[in-house]
Write an enzyme that holds these catalytic residues in place. Structure first.
Site, PDB file in Angstrom:
ATOM      1  N   LYS A   1      -5.569  -0.062 -25.038  1.00 44.93           N
ATOM      2  CA  LYS A   1      -4.188   0.296 -24.691  1.00 44.93           C
ATOM      3  C   LYS A   1      -4.166   1.095 -23.384  1.00 44.93           C
ATOM      4  O   LYS A   1      -3.302   0.885 -22.528  1.00 44.93           O
ATOM      5  CB  LYS A   1      -3.553   1.107 -25.835  1.00 44.93           C
ATOM      6  CG  LYS A   1      -3.232   0.241 -27.038  1.00 44.93           C
ATOM      7  CD  LYS A   1      -3.003   1.013 -28.305  1.00 44.93           C
ATOM      8  CE  LYS A   1      -2.945   0.043 -29.479  1.00 44.93           C
ATOM      9  NZ  LYS A   1      -2.989   0.684 -30.789  1.00 44.93           N
TER      10      LYS A   1
ATOM     11  N   GLN B   1      -2.062   6.167 -33.739  1.00 39.78           N
ATOM     12  CA  GLN B   1      -3.056   5.138 -34.048  1.00 39.78           C
ATOM     13  C   GLN B   1      -3.450   5.224 -35.529  1.00 39.78           C
ATOM     14  O   GLN B   1      -3.826   6.284 -36.012  1.00 39.78           O
ATOM     15  CB  GLN B   1      -4.289   5.329 -33.141  1.00 39.78           C
ATOM     16  CG  GLN B   1      -5.353   4.274 -33.322  1.00 39.78           C
ATOM     17  CD  GLN B   1      -4.881   2.876 -32.946  1.00 39.78           C
ATOM     18  OE1 GLN B   1      -4.323   2.658 -31.880  1.00 39.78           O
ATOM     19  NE2 GLN B   1      -5.102   1.925 -33.838  1.00 39.78           N
TER      20      GLN B   1
ATOM     21  N   ASP C   1       5.862   1.113 -31.538  1.00 41.48           N
ATOM     22  CA  ASP C   1       5.118   0.312 -32.516  1.00 41.48           C
ATOM     23  C   ASP C   1       6.064  -0.304 -33.559  1.00 41.48           C
ATOM     24  O   ASP C   1       5.657  -1.172 -34.336  1.00 41.48           O
ATOM     25  CB  ASP C   1       4.109   1.220 -33.240  1.00 41.48           C
ATOM     26  CG  ASP C   1       2.686   0.726 -33.094  1.00 41.48           C
ATOM     27  OD1 ASP C   1       2.501  -0.394 -32.600  1.00 41.48           O
ATOM     28  OD2 ASP C   1       1.764   1.466 -33.492  1.00 41.48           O
TER      29      ASP C   1
END
Ligand code: NDP
Length: 281
Positions: free
Chosen positions: A51, A95, A118
């Site tokens: 990322k 994450q 997300d």
């Protein structure tokens, strides 16, 4: 049969985004992405690295907040809150997985819906459910882009999603439903799975079991999307037995090089969208 080239498609998306980021910057809008990592899960470190790399390539500012494995829930929530409040941060990602003593759902709820790139905040999941514009979880979003790019029809088709996780299976099923597919969601308690998949025009395999979908389960001409990433000593394998299934499929995604690269490209898309929307406020 056509093998879907997710790598090239993702590259094109990133190239377009790069120009868009340049344009935004010339108008004084600077997309900035913050990633929170708790503990030192090996796979997570790899994902975070990719990322970071994608952000660098696109000129998106990147900030990494690395927390000790023994971080408390209170501390994690405070860090999320401080990122919510910082106006220069466009998107926030926590994450997963995070250590077991922490409640990931509570953490996702804390991320401001307008920075939830997300698409895991229940508010955004609810909007997807209502077929309203929102941040869609990046893997299903990337798969929908594949359908788009390859002009694969969805409306009226019989789509079978194997897997019902909050990050892939459920948002995938909702995305297909929003495009007028007739959707069946299968999971570990599904009976006669093969009978269901044999009727599918579209199969999305998001199970996490190497070569779970075999050619006997697939009808001639079906579109096969393989989400699985199964790491073994022999390499990375999908949930679909690619060699067997490809003979029957009309389209099929390989692993690697199919869905995976699209996930990161769509995350970047969501970050740019968040930056633009925050500027419009
Ligand atoms: P989860 O483990 O959260 O979910 C797996 C799903 O598969 C569950 O719903 C489970 O059912 C179902 N399942 C398990 N066994 C069977 C079975 N025998 N028959 C039918 N269904 C079954 O995984 P994720 O959704 O997070 O990920 C799925 C795969 O996709 C993994 O390999 C993961 O690494 C990969 N992945 C890839 C991404 C990419 O960018 N390419 C992104 C995210 C994930 P139940 O709910 O009943 O337990």
């Amino acid at each position: 049969m056509e093998i879907i080239d997710g790598k090239t498609l993702a590259k094109n998306i990133r190239e377009n985004l790069k120009s868009e980021v340049e344009e935004l910057k010339s108008k004084g809008i600077n997309p900035k992405f913050a990633v929170i990592l708790v503990g030192n899960d090996k796979a997570s470190l790899t994902y975070v690295k990719s990322k970071n790399k994608a952000c660098q390539e696109l000129g998106i500012e990147y900030e990494e907040i690395i927390l000790e494995g023994n971080t408390t829930m209170q501390e994690l929530l405070e860090i999320i809150e401080s990122l919510n409040e910082r106006t220069e941060i466009s998107g926030i990602l926590l994450q997963s997985p995070i250590p077991k003593h922490l409640d990931i759902n509570e953490a996702f709820r804390k991320i401001s819906p307008s920075k939830d790139v997300d698409g895991f905040n229940p508010y955004n999941v609810g909007k997807l459910c209502l077929n309203q514009d929102t941040f869609v979880s990046c893997t299903p979003y990337g798969i929908m882009k594949i359908f788009d790019a390859y002009n694969i029809p969805i409306e009226g088709k019989n789509a079978v999603v194997i897997g019902r996780s909050n990050i892939v299976g459920k948002p995938m099923a909702l995305s297909l439903l929003n495009k007028n597919a007739t959707v069946t969601i299968c999971h570990s308690k599904t009976e006669d799975l093969k009978e269901i998949t044999q009727k599918a025009d579209i199969i999305i395999a998001a199970i996490g079991k190497k070569h779970f979908v075999t050619k006997e389960m697939v009808k001639e001409g079906a579109v096969i999307i393989d989400v699985g990433i199964n790491r073994t000593d022999e390499g990375i394998f999908g949930d679909v037995d690619f060699e067997g299934v490809k003979e029957k499929a009309s389209y099929i995604t390989p692993v690697p090089g199919g869905v995976g690269p699209m996930t990161v490209a769509m995350l970047m898309t969501n970050i740019v969208k968040a930056a633009k929307q925050s500027n419009q406020k």
